[in-house]
Design an enzyme around this catalytic site. Structure first.
Site, short mmCIF file in Angstrom:
data_model
loop_
_atom_site.label_atom_id
_atom_site.label_comp_id
_atom_site.label_asym_id
_atom_site.label_seq_id
_atom_site.Cartn_x
_atom_site.Cartn_y
_atom_site.Cartn_z
N GLY A 1 0.78 -1.24 0.00
CA GLY A 1 0.00 0.00 0.00
C GLY A 1 0.81 1.28 0.00
O GLY A 1 0.35 2.31 0.50
N MET B 1 -4.46 -6.94 -6.53
CA MET B 1 -3.96 -8.07 -7.33
C MET B 1 -5.07 -9.03 -7.78
O MET B 1 -4.86 -10.24 -7.84
CB MET B 1 -2.89 -8.84 -6.54
CG MET B 1 -1.69 -8.00 -6.16
SD MET B 1 -0.91 -7.20 -7.58
CE MET B 1 -0.02 -8.59 -8.25
N ARG B 2 -6.24 -8.50 -8.13
CA ARG B 2 -7.29 -9.33 -8.71
C ARG B 2 -7.64 -8.75 -10.06
O ARG B 2 -7.81 -7.52 -10.19
CB ARG B 2 -8.58 -9.33 -7.86
CG ARG B 2 -8.43 -9.75 -6.43
CD ARG B 2 -7.88 -11.13 -6.26
NE ARG B 2 -8.71 -12.18 -6.81
CZ ARG B 2 -8.29 -13.44 -6.98
NH1 ARG B 2 -7.06 -13.78 -6.65
NH2 ARG B 2 -9.10 -14.35 -7.49
N LEU C 1 -10.12 -7.74 -12.84
CA LEU C 1 -11.53 -7.32 -12.74
C LEU C 1 -12.25 -7.65 -14.05
O LEU C 1 -11.69 -7.48 -15.13
CB LEU C 1 -11.59 -5.82 -12.45
CG LEU C 1 -11.01 -5.45 -11.07
CD1 LEU C 1 -10.75 -3.95 -10.98
CD2 LEU C 1 -11.93 -5.91 -9.94
N ASN D 1 -5.77 3.08 -12.52
CA ASN D 1 -4.78 2.11 -12.04
C ASN D 1 -3.39 2.69 -12.24
O ASN D 1 -3.18 3.54 -13.12
CB ASN D 1 -4.91 0.82 -12.88
CG ASN D 1 -3.91 -0.24 -12.45
OD1 ASN D 1 -3.71 -0.50 -11.27
ND2 ASN D 1 -3.25 -0.86 -13.42
N HIS E 1 0.51 1.36 -13.06
CA HIS E 1 1.26 0.18 -13.52
C HIS E 1 2.74 0.57 -13.62
O HIS E 1 3.07 1.65 -14.12
CB HIS E 1 0.73 -0.27 -14.89
CG HIS E 1 1.45 -1.48 -15.39
ND1 HIS E 1 1.21 -2.74 -14.88
CD2 HIS E 1 2.42 -1.62 -16.32
CE1 HIS E 1 2.01 -3.60 -15.49
NE2 HIS E 1 2.75 -2.95 -16.37
N GLU F 1 -9.26 -5.17 -20.92
CA GLU F 1 -8.03 -5.91 -21.20
C GLU F 1 -6.99 -5.51 -20.15
O GLU F 1 -6.90 -4.34 -19.78
CB GLU F 1 -7.47 -5.60 -22.60
CG GLU F 1 -8.42 -5.83 -23.75
CD GLU F 1 -9.39 -4.67 -23.90
OE1 GLU F 1 -8.97 -3.50 -23.80
OE2 GLU F 1 -10.60 -4.95 -24.05
N GLU G 1 9.44 5.31 -6.59
CA GLU G 1 9.50 6.74 -6.19
C GLU G 1 8.73 7.59 -7.21
O GLU G 1 8.02 8.53 -6.83
CB GLU G 1 10.95 7.23 -6.18
CG GLU G 1 11.73 6.79 -4.95
CD GLU G 1 13.22 7.13 -5.09
OE1 GLU G 1 13.99 6.49 -4.38
OE2 GLU G 1 13.59 8.01 -5.92
N ALA G 2 8.87 7.25 -8.47
CA ALA G 2 8.14 8.00 -9.51
C ALA G 2 6.64 7.74 -9.40
O ALA G 2 5.83 8.65 -9.61
CB ALA G 2 8.67 7.63 -10.89
C1 GRF Z 1 3.16 -0.92 -7.58
O1 GRF Z 1 4.38 -1.12 -8.22
C2 GRF Z 1 2.08 -0.67 -8.61
O2 GRF Z 1 2.56 -0.01 -9.75
C3 GRF Z 1 1.63 -2.05 -8.97
O3 GRF Z 1 1.68 -2.77 -7.77
C4 GRF Z 1 2.64 -2.18 -6.91
C5 GRF Z 1 1.92 -1.87 -5.63
O4 GRF Z 1 2.81 -1.36 -4.65
N1 GRF Z 1 0.33 -2.04 -9.59
P1 GRF Z 1 2.20 -0.68 -3.37
O5 GRF Z 1 1.29 -1.71 -2.71
O6 GRF Z 1 1.46 0.54 -3.77
O7 GRF Z 1 3.38 -0.37 -2.49
#
Ligand code: GRF
Length: 238
Positions: free
Chosen positions: A14, A92-93, A95, A109, A111, A145, A174-175
């Site tokens: 998180g 991590m599901r 949808l 989201n 990524h 998708e 960090e970014a």
């Molecule tokens: C992050 O790298 C995010 O981009 C990816 O899952 C990771 C989650 O990290 N979808 P956190 O739980 O926010 O520390």
């Protein structure tokens, strides 16, 4: 002005959720984190949310035999909390199209790659295996998708010659913590529209210069780059 009501969906650490909570903690923040929802009962991020006085709920996917009923439960929690925008942050599901369509253009989201490159898991190891010179991260509206949908904001992160997946992941993270709050602010301020599945942003600028990686020490020594006419540029680009 009323603040946009946000839910953050997590499954683990998180840290992005934390960045969003911190960004929304200032008096002038245009959004408020009204709910943190996890599908994992002991997700570390839940504790941080609770300590910051944010309502949390756990909906354990393992207790549902059908994906649809799991998602319906999530949707009804979001509706009950009057959520206007849902932020996936390490949720991590996968949808289903049903859920994604219900929350269309109200579901974003983050990524850890420069989408549309490197969708899916293990992005950092794959970036390094491919020898890419840049990676980065992307905040995007969610479509059904995996890891697709209109891009809101990206950060490019140069890959160091001696990076491994962990060191690259740290810099990309960090970014992430910088761009996710920025995306949220843009949406909450009403500056983002989705038109033909492309995002338009009111009042944003493009950085003026390109970045070269690796830096071999010649920048600044070269003569100024030739300015091509439109036609020449097209020929050179072919
Ligand atoms: C992050 O790298 C995010 O981009 C990816 O899952 C990771 C989650 O990290 N979808 P956190 O739980 O926010 O520390």
């Amino acid at each position: 002005m009323a603040r946009l009501k946000i839910a953050v969906l997590i499954s683990g650490r998180g840290s992005n959720m934390q960045a969003l909570i911190e960004a929304c903690s200032t008096e002038d923040a245009p959004a408020e984190i009204a709910l943190v929802l996890s599908n994992v009962p002991d997700a570390a991020g839940l504790k941080f949310a609770e300590q910051n006085g944010i309502p949390t709920v756990t909906i354990d996917h393992r207790k549902f035999s059908e994906r649809d009923s799991f998602e319906q439960k999530i949707s009804s929690c979001l509706v009950d909390a009057k959520i206007e925008l849902v932020c996936l942050a390490g949720f991590m599901r996968l949808l289903t199209a049903g859920f994604v369509d219900t929350w269309r253009d109200r579901l974003i989201n983050i990524h850890p790659s420069l989408l549309p490159a490197f969708k899916g898991l293990d992005t950092h190891a794959r970036v390094i295996a491919e020898g890419a010179r840049f990676s980065g991260c992307t905040v995007h509206f969610v479509r059904s998708e995996m890891d697709s949908g209109p891009i809101i904001i990206q950060a490019a992160v140069p890959v160091a010659l001696d990076d491994d997946a962990d060191s690259l992941a740290r810099r990309v993270l960090e970014a992430e913590h910088r761009i996710y709050p920025q995306a949220l602010r843009l949406i909450a301020e009403g500056r983002v529209t989705v038109d033909n599945d492309l995002v338009r942003i009111e009042g944003a600028r493009t950085p003026a210069s390109s970045v070269i990686n690796p830096d071999i020490g010649l920048e600044g020594q070269n003569p100024a780059p030739t300015t091509f006419t439109a036609m020449e540029t097209r020929n050179h680009g072919d």
